[in-house]
Design a protein around this motif. Structure first.
Motif, PDB file in Angstrom:
ATOM      1  N   VAL A  82       1.442  -4.084   7.634  1.00 59.24           N
ATOM      2  CA  VAL A  82       1.579  -2.624   7.553  1.00 59.24           C
ATOM      3  C   VAL A  82       1.028  -2.006   8.829  1.00 59.24           C
ATOM      4  O   VAL A  82      -0.105  -2.310   9.240  1.00 59.24           O
ATOM      5  CB  VAL A  82       0.821  -2.063   6.322  1.00 59.24           C
ATOM      6  CG1 VAL A  82       1.061  -0.566   6.178  1.00 59.24           C
ATOM      7  CG2 VAL A  82       1.245  -2.789   5.042  1.00 59.24           C
TER       8      VAL A  82
ATOM      9  N   VAL B 187       1.199   3.966   8.865  1.00 59.21           N
ATOM     10  CA  VAL B 187       1.356   3.938   7.402  1.00 59.21           C
ATOM     11  C   VAL B 187      -0.003   3.770   6.727  1.00 59.21           C
ATOM     12  O   VAL B 187      -0.285   4.409   5.702  1.00 59.21           O
ATOM     13  CB  VAL B 187       2.318   2.813   6.987  1.00 59.21           C
ATOM     14  CG1 VAL B 187       2.385   2.682   5.466  1.00 59.21           C
ATOM     15  CG2 VAL B 187       3.710   3.071   7.555  1.00 59.21           C
TER      16      VAL B 187
ATOM     17  N   VAL C 279      -1.369   6.364   3.871  1.00 57.62           N
ATOM     18  CA  VAL C 279      -1.651   5.883   2.515  1.00 57.62           C
ATOM     19  C   VAL C 279      -3.140   5.989   2.203  1.00 57.62           C
ATOM     20  O   VAL C 279      -3.534   6.324   1.079  1.00 57.62           O
ATOM     21  CB  VAL C 279      -1.157   4.433   2.352  1.00 57.62           C
ATOM     22  CG1 VAL C 279      -1.558   3.865   0.997  1.00 57.62           C
ATOM     23  CG2 VAL C 279       0.360   4.375   2.521  1.00 57.62           C
TER      24      VAL C 279
ATOM     25  N   ASP D 234      -0.195  -2.719  -2.380  1.00 55.65           N
ATOM     26  CA  ASP D 234       1.219  -2.712  -2.769  1.00 55.65           C
ATOM     27  C   ASP D 234       2.134  -2.671  -1.541  1.00 55.65           C
ATOM     28  O   ASP D 234       3.193  -3.326  -1.515  1.00 55.65           O
ATOM     29  CB  ASP D 234       1.510  -1.513  -3.675  1.00 55.65           C
ATOM     30  CG  ASP D 234       0.950  -1.684  -5.078  1.00 55.65           C
ATOM     31  OD1 ASP D 234       0.573  -2.825  -5.428  1.00 55.65           O
ATOM     32  OD2 ASP D 234       0.887  -0.682  -5.818  1.00 55.65           O
ATOM     33  N   HIS D 235       1.751  -1.920  -0.518  1.00 49.52           N
ATOM     34  CA  HIS D 235       2.554  -1.865   0.708  1.00 49.52           C
ATOM     35  C   HIS D 235       2.601  -3.228   1.390  1.00 49.52           C
ATOM     36  O   HIS D 235       3.657  -3.649   1.890  1.00 49.52           O
ATOM     37  CB  HIS D 235       1.983  -0.820   1.672  1.00 49.52           C
ATOM     38  CG  HIS D 235       2.543   0.560   1.475  1.00 49.52           C
ATOM     39  ND1 HIS D 235       2.247   1.324   0.364  1.00 49.52           N
ATOM     40  CD2 HIS D 235       3.399   1.293   2.224  1.00 49.52           C
ATOM     41  CE1 HIS D 235       2.887   2.491   0.465  1.00 49.52           C
ATOM     42  NE2 HIS D 235       3.588   2.485   1.574  1.00 49.52           N
TER      43      HIS D 235
END
Length: 279
Positions: free
Chosen positions: A200, A204, A208, A223-224
């Motif tokens: 990631v 991002v 998040v 989850d990402h």
């Protein structure tokens, strides 16, 4: 008085068959350790080192680590961790070569100190701006710093996961990089293994990380990483800095926190053969 209010999450990912990450979340301490070694028991390395730091910081009842400066406590914890790794290898020579990263943030009520070695990272989110506080101890980071590699090429470099420094039991290693961190109520900190940062991008992560409660942010980050492929274990510790009444803060002890990943299994932890004292 400043304290942490946070949450932590660790997931084995979609590829690995066991979790070599360890983590801890407490009111004065957060840490992440990512074991290296595979068959050489990376989960033993991470759990042993994480446990050594936790026990040194929180200490036995009546002997809190807070009696010393955060720097002294982290140096003592690293010494104990190093001795634990040596002890683990002496007990089982198939573990030769095991090691672990370590990224730890310790608060004494007024300020904090970041201790770091390896490529697990520490970030701060302040007023919506994400800043990486740790420096990756990797071969590609060295290439970027020396001007031999463009930062944009790092994700594609075949040696991007080669770690130059770790906790491996060597009594002559460089120890932790220590950095004072000026805390501010409302700050949010993230400690994470490379199972997140390899999957990631920072833009991002910053977006998040700012979502709601630490539980929600930590769950969403994991989850990402899983949605992006989950090629490695992923561990995220999210810490909010909060102001508390000193009278209500109370003492800390070994139960003051939540253990994550490999640290959940006491069988992974190897204690040093004799007490380690420092400073």
């Amino acid at each position: 008085m400043l304290r942490f209010s946070g949450a932590g999450f660790s997931d084995v990912g979609h590829v690995r068959d066991h979790n070599e990450d360890a983590g801890f979340v407490g009111t004065t301490l957060g840490l992440v350790a990512d074991g290296v070694g595979g068959a050489a028991a990376g989960e033993v390395a991470s759990a042993t080192v994480a446990s050594a730091v936790v026990e040194t910081v929180l200490g036995p009842a009546g002997d809190p680590g807070h009696a010393r400066t955060p720097e002294q406590v982290l140096v003592a914890g690293a010494d104990r961790a190093r001795a634990g790794i040596r002890r683990a290898i002496q007990r089982d020579l198939t573990r030769l070569g095991m090691a672990t990263t370590l990224t730890v943030l310790l608060c004494d009520g007024e300020r904090a100190v970041l201790g770091h070695v390896g490529d697990s990272r520490a970030y701060r989110l302040r007023s919506g701006v994400l800043e990486q506080l740790s420096t990756d101890h990797t071969y590609v980071a060295h290439l970027v710093e020396s001007g031999q590699l463009a930062r944009e090429a790092v994700p594609r470099h075949p040696w991007r996961n080669v770690v130059l420094r770790s906790v491996d039991g060597d009594p002559a290693d460089q120890g932790l990089d220590l950095r004072p961190v000026r805390l501010r109520a409302g700050d949010r900190y993230l400690l994470c293994s490379d199972g997140l940062t390899d999957m990631v991008v920072d833009e991002v992560i910053g977006e998040v990380l700012g979502r709601g409660h630490p539980d929600a942010a930590g769950t969403a980050l994991v989850d990402h990483a899983l949605a992006a492929g989950g090629r490695d274990n992923v561990t995220c510790v999210v810490l909010d800095v909060v102001e508390v009444d000193p009278a209500a803060a109370g003492p800390t002890g070994p139960a003051d926190g939540v253990r994550l990943g490999a640290l959940l299994d006491p069988a992974n932890v190897v204690e040093p053969s004799s007490p380690v004292r420092s400073g």
